[in-house]
Design a protein around this motif. Structure first.
Motif, short mmCIF file in Angstrom:
data_model
loop_
_atom_site.label_atom_id
_atom_site.label_comp_id
_atom_site.label_asym_id
_atom_site.label_seq_id
_atom_site.Cartn_x
_atom_site.Cartn_y
_atom_site.Cartn_z
N MET A 1 0.84 -1.19 0.00
CA MET A 1 0.00 0.00 0.00
C MET A 1 0.88 1.24 0.00
O MET A 1 1.87 1.33 0.71
N SER A 2 0.51 2.22 -0.79
CA SER A 2 1.26 3.47 -0.87
C SER A 2 1.03 4.32 0.37
O SER A 2 -0.04 4.31 0.95
N LYS A 3 2.05 5.06 0.72
CA LYS A 3 1.96 5.98 1.85
C LYS A 3 2.27 7.37 1.31
O LYS A 3 3.24 7.57 0.59
N PHE A 4 1.41 8.33 1.64
CA PHE A 4 1.64 9.71 1.24
C PHE A 4 2.14 10.49 2.44
O PHE A 4 1.64 10.32 3.55
N ILE A 5 3.10 11.35 2.22
CA ILE A 5 3.64 12.19 3.28
C ILE A 5 3.17 13.62 3.02
O ILE A 5 3.48 14.20 1.99
N ASP A 6 2.40 14.14 3.95
CA ASP A 6 1.86 15.50 3.84
C ASP A 6 2.91 16.48 4.34
O ASP A 6 3.29 16.46 5.51
N LEU A 7 3.39 17.33 3.46
CA LEU A 7 4.43 18.30 3.82
C LEU A 7 3.86 19.70 4.05
O LEU A 7 4.61 20.66 4.19
N SER A 8 2.54 19.80 4.12
CA SER A 8 1.95 21.12 4.27
C SER A 8 2.28 21.71 5.64
O SER A 8 2.60 21.01 6.59
N HIS A 9 2.22 23.02 5.68
CA HIS A 9 2.55 23.76 6.90
C HIS A 9 1.53 24.87 7.04
O HIS A 9 1.08 25.44 6.05
N VAL A 10 1.17 25.20 8.25
CA VAL A 10 0.24 26.30 8.48
C VAL A 10 0.87 27.59 7.94
O VAL A 10 2.02 27.90 8.24
N PHE A 11 0.12 28.29 7.14
CA PHE A 11 0.57 29.56 6.55
C PHE A 11 -0.01 30.67 7.42
O PHE A 11 -1.22 30.76 7.58
N GLU A 12 0.87 31.49 8.01
CA GLU A 12 0.37 32.50 8.93
C GLU A 12 1.13 33.82 8.80
O GLU A 12 2.25 33.85 8.27
N ASN A 13 0.53 34.87 9.27
CA ASN A 13 1.13 36.19 9.21
C ASN A 13 2.47 36.21 9.94
O ASN A 13 2.57 35.73 11.07
N GLY A 14 3.49 36.74 9.27
CA GLY A 14 4.80 36.87 9.89
C GLY A 14 5.59 35.59 10.01
O GLY A 14 6.65 35.57 10.63
N MET A 15 5.12 34.51 9.40
CA MET A 15 5.84 33.23 9.50
C MET A 15 7.26 33.39 8.96
O MET A 15 7.52 34.23 8.10
N PRO A 16 8.20 32.60 9.48
CA PRO A 16 9.57 32.70 8.98
C PRO A 16 9.64 32.44 7.48
O PRO A 16 8.98 31.54 6.97
N GLY A 17 10.41 33.24 6.81
CA GLY A 17 10.61 33.07 5.38
C GLY A 17 12.07 32.82 5.09
O GLY A 17 12.63 31.81 5.52
N PHE A 18 12.70 33.75 4.42
CA PHE A 18 14.12 33.60 4.10
C PHE A 18 14.77 34.97 4.16
O PHE A 18 14.10 36.00 4.26
N ARG A 19 16.09 34.96 4.11
CA ARG A 19 16.86 36.21 4.13
C ARG A 19 17.74 36.27 2.90
O ARG A 19 18.33 35.28 2.50
N LEU A 20 17.84 37.47 2.34
CA LEU A 20 18.75 37.74 1.24
C LEU A 20 19.46 39.05 1.53
O LEU A 20 18.88 39.94 2.17
N LYS A 21 20.68 39.18 1.07
CA LYS A 21 21.40 40.44 1.24
C LYS A 21 21.01 41.40 0.12
O LYS A 21 20.96 41.00 -1.04
N ASN A 22 20.77 42.66 0.48
CA ASN A 22 20.46 43.66 -0.53
C ASN A 22 21.75 44.16 -1.19
O ASN A 22 22.84 43.65 -0.90
#
Length: 151
Positions: A1-22
């Motif tokens: 039987m196949s197993k699915f892995i749910d990778l979803s994450h709660v999307f919320e205001n101010g959640m951590p994103g990423f950083r880039l240098k300007n």
């Protein structure tokens, strides 16, 4: 039987994103911004107080939350997410345990299953970095070194 892995994450205001240098070399932090665009109170007068609604304004960069990079993300002129056929995104998979890795000690070819075990599979590497979600340490993460990528 196949197993699915749910990778979803709660999307919320101010959640951590990423950083880039300007251009000046100063790190800029990106995150999701979610706020009311039009509230129930603001819309009620349009309906003589008999009805109301809310419209939400959501702004974020495409590399925030659980997502998949399209070929276009790394290769100019290639296809975006809409160009990918759904059946090409559902594959047998393998999970590699990378929880022993740190930013200073990346995942290497020696940490990986044989090439034969990886062939034709979607590869998910579990670095266990979710333990740092919301902390400063989240932004300095482990990675796969050149030997692992070539493997």
């Amino acid at each position: 039987m196949s197993k699915f892995i749910d990778l979803s994450h709660v999307f919320e205001n101010g959640m951590p994103g990423f950083r880039l240098k300007n251009e000046e070399g100063v790190p800029v932090e990106f995150s999701a911004q979610i706020k009311p665009f039009l509230t129930h109170a603001q819309s009620a007068h349009n309906y003589e107080g008999k009805a109301s609604f809310e419209i939400t304004d959501v702004a974020f960069q495409s590399s925030i939350g659980t997502y998949m990079d399209a070929p276009k993300h790394r290769h100019e002129g290639m296809g975006d997410i809409a160009s990918l056929e759904l059946e090409t995104l559902i594959n047998p998979g393998i999970v590699i345990d990378g929880r022993h890795c740190t930013p200073e000690a990346p995942l290497t070819a020696a940490d990986m299953p044989s090439k034969a075990e990886l062939k034709g599979k979607a590869v998910l590497i579990n670095f266990g970095w979710e333990k740092h979600w919301g902390d400063e340490a989240y932004y300095t993460f482990p990675h796969v070194d050149r030997s692992g990528l070539e493997h």
